[in-house]
Design an enzyme around this catalytic site. Structure first.
Site, PDB file in Angstrom:
ATOM      1  N   THR A  54      97.268  87.616  74.564  1.00 22.33           N
ATOM      2  CA  THR A  54      96.519  86.661  73.736  1.00 22.33           C
ATOM      3  C   THR A  54      96.173  85.433  74.591  1.00 22.33           C
ATOM      4  OG1 THR A  54      98.367  85.309  72.973  1.00 22.33           O
ATOM      5  CG2 THR A  54      97.920  87.328  71.725  1.00 22.33           C
ATOM      6  N   GLU A  65      98.514  90.007  61.065  1.00 18.28           N
ATOM      7  CA  GLU A  65      98.956  89.128  62.159  1.00 18.28           C
ATOM      8  C   GLU A  65      98.918  87.699  61.616  1.00 18.28           C
ATOM      9  OE1 GLU A  65      97.873  87.769  66.742  1.00 18.28           O
ATOM     10  OE2 GLU A  65      96.379  88.892  65.604  1.00 18.28           O
ATOM     11  N   ASP A  90     103.774  78.824  66.517  1.00 15.61           N
ATOM     12  CA  ASP A  90     104.186  77.459  66.887  1.00 15.61           C
ATOM     13  C   ASP A  90     105.716  77.366  66.810  1.00 15.61           C
ATOM     14  OD1 ASP A  90     101.564  76.712  67.258  1.00 15.61           O
ATOM     15  OD2 ASP A  90     101.312  75.971  65.216  1.00 15.61           O
ATOM     16  N   ASP A 121      94.958  82.966  59.753  1.00 14.62           N
ATOM     17  CA  ASP A 121      95.171  81.691  60.441  1.00 14.62           C
ATOM     18  C   ASP A 121      94.537  80.602  59.585  1.00 14.62           C
ATOM     19  OD1 ASP A 121      95.833  81.105  63.750  1.00 14.62           O
ATOM     20  OD2 ASP A 121      94.994  79.467  62.555  1.00 14.62           O
TER      21      ASP A 121
HETATM   22  C1  LIG Z   1     100.234  78.812  69.314  1.00 12.19           C
HETATM   23  S1  LIG Z   1      98.925  79.475  68.392  1.00 12.19           S
HETATM   24  C2  LIG Z   1      99.024  81.215  68.737  1.00 12.19           C
HETATM   25  C3  LIG Z   1      97.728  81.913  68.429  1.00 12.19           C
HETATM   26  C4  LIG Z   1      97.665  83.401  68.787  1.00 12.19           C
HETATM   27  N1  LIG Z   1      98.607  84.158  68.010  1.00 12.19           N
HETATM   28  C5  LIG Z   1      97.876  83.600  70.245  1.00 12.19           C
HETATM   29  O1  LIG Z   1      98.901  84.179  70.633  1.00 12.19           O
HETATM   30  O2  LIG Z   1      97.014  83.185  71.049  1.00 12.19           O
HETATM   31  C6  LIG Z   1      99.513  79.368  66.735  1.00 12.19           C
HETATM   32  C7  LIG Z   1      98.449  79.671  65.693  1.00 12.19           C
HETATM   33  O3  LIG Z   1      99.058  79.681  64.420  1.00 12.19           O
HETATM   34  C8  LIG Z   1      98.249  78.967  63.511  1.00 12.19           C
HETATM   35  N2  LIG Z   1      99.165  78.413  62.496  1.00 12.19           N
HETATM   36  C9  LIG Z   1     100.216  77.592  62.722  1.00 12.19           C
HETATM   37  N3  LIG Z   1     100.864  77.326  61.577  1.00 12.19           N
HETATM   38  C10 LIG Z   1     100.194  77.995  60.608  1.00 12.19           C
HETATM   39  C11 LIG Z   1     100.380  78.111  59.208  1.00 12.19           C
HETATM   40  N4  LIG Z   1     101.367  77.482  58.597  1.00 12.19           N
HETATM   41  N5  LIG Z   1      99.521  78.885  58.507  1.00 12.19           N
HETATM   42  C12 LIG Z   1      98.494  79.510  59.143  1.00 12.19           C
HETATM   43  N6  LIG Z   1      98.277  79.443  60.471  1.00 12.19           N
HETATM   44  C13 LIG Z   1      99.114  78.691  61.185  1.00 12.19           C
HETATM   45  C14 LIG Z   1      97.537  77.912  64.326  1.00 12.19           C
HETATM   46  O4  LIG Z   1      96.325  77.509  63.709  1.00 12.19           O
HETATM   47  C15 LIG Z   1      97.318  78.645  65.647  1.00 12.19           C
HETATM   48  O5  LIG Z   1      96.077  79.316  65.691  1.00 12.19           O
END
Ligand SMILES: C[S@@+](CC[C@H](N)C(=O)[O-])C[C@H]1O[C@@H](n2cnc3c(N)ncnc32)[C@H](O)[C@@H]1O
Length: 233
Positions: A209, A52, A126, A77
């Site tokens: 989530t 994931e 994101d 993450d």
């Molecule tokens: C909007 S949150 C969604 C989190 C989770 N999947 C949820 O549905 O609750 C986006 C997550 O992606 C991680 N993230 C964003 N860009 C990333 C990257 N380039 N590499 C690793 N993690 C990333 C952020 O730290 C964040 O925890």
């Protein structure tokens, strides 16, 4: 720095199923970490590997791992204090098929070898609306091409999201890179879609989530895409 974050980072260090490599040598010197070795060094089996990407608190990683004990799960993450929750929950549930990795998806090839993965979940990634080239939006065709190399031939990508732009662009960009969208729906909880998918998938899609719950509270519609990556010759 919040005390809570520091406590979570400290606690992460004590978990054998949390991997937090120094990212500098990976970014600056092209070093790799556990690449091609997840099964042999951590899971100690040959079961399918499901990751994931941008797992946040790891609800999908832990939620599916509980239902599918014959697969290995890895939540990735860049924020370790977020997946600390999933790390704790999986430990408390006695799951041995779950791990977490602190990494940036931009450097994904440093962590996985070609054909090492079976499935990828992208949950509420994101949206990056201004990233027209797609090299920051982890659901873009640019990233799909990179994922396809790391996935086995015909590997699966799942996208669950609230954002219409993410959904519509993925529906265009996946076929452009040679993938096949096999299932998709723009409003899974209200359209009747869940009544027509296999019960195992329905159960998994009903996992909510942290971000999903926020968007549902605002009345947003939840979308899902399942795509098969191009077959390798
Ligand atoms: C909007 S949150 C969604 C989190 C989770 N999947 C949820 O549905 O609750 C986006 C997550 O992606 C991680 N993230 C964003 N860009 C990333 C990257 N380039 N590499 C690793 N993690 C990333 C952020 O730290 C964040 O925890």
């Amino acid at each position: 720095m919040g005390k809570d974050k520091l406590k979570k980072w400290e606690e992460n260090k004590s978990f054998a199923h949390v991997f937090e490599p120094n990212l500098l040598p990976i970014i600056k010197e092209g070093k790799t970490f556990m690449k091609g070795e997840w099964r042999s060094k951590f899971y100690k089996n040959e079961n399918p590997l499901v990751v994931e990407l941008g797992c946040g608190k790891g609800e999908y990683t832990v939620g599916i791992a509980q239902r599918e004990l014959n697969k290995n799960f890895l939540g990735v993450d860049v924020k370790g204090h977020r997946f600390h929750k999933g790390a704790k929950d999986s430990l408390a549930s006695g799951l041995i098929n779950v791990a977490f990795l602190r990494a940036r998806i931009e450097f994904i090839e440093a962590f996985f070898a070609e054909n090492e993965l079976d499935e990828i979940w992208l949950t509420f990634s994101d949206p990056m609306p201004n990233d027209h080239d797609g090299n920051r939006r982890i659901t873009s065709g640019y990233f799909m091409k990179r994922y396809a190399k790391l996935l086995k031939s015909g590997g699966i990508v799942h996208i669950k999201h609230d954002n219409p732009g993410i959904y519509e662009r993925a529906l265009i960009e996946i076929p452009q890179m040679g993938g096949e969208v096999v299932l998709h729906d723009s409003n899974i909880y209200e359209s009747g879609f869940l009544a027509n998918v296999p019960s195992e998938l329905k159960e998994v899609l009903e996992i909510r989530t942290y971000y999903e719950q926020m968007w549902l509270n605002e009345g947003r519609k939840i979308k899902y895409i399942q795509a098969v990556m191009p077959l390798k010759k």
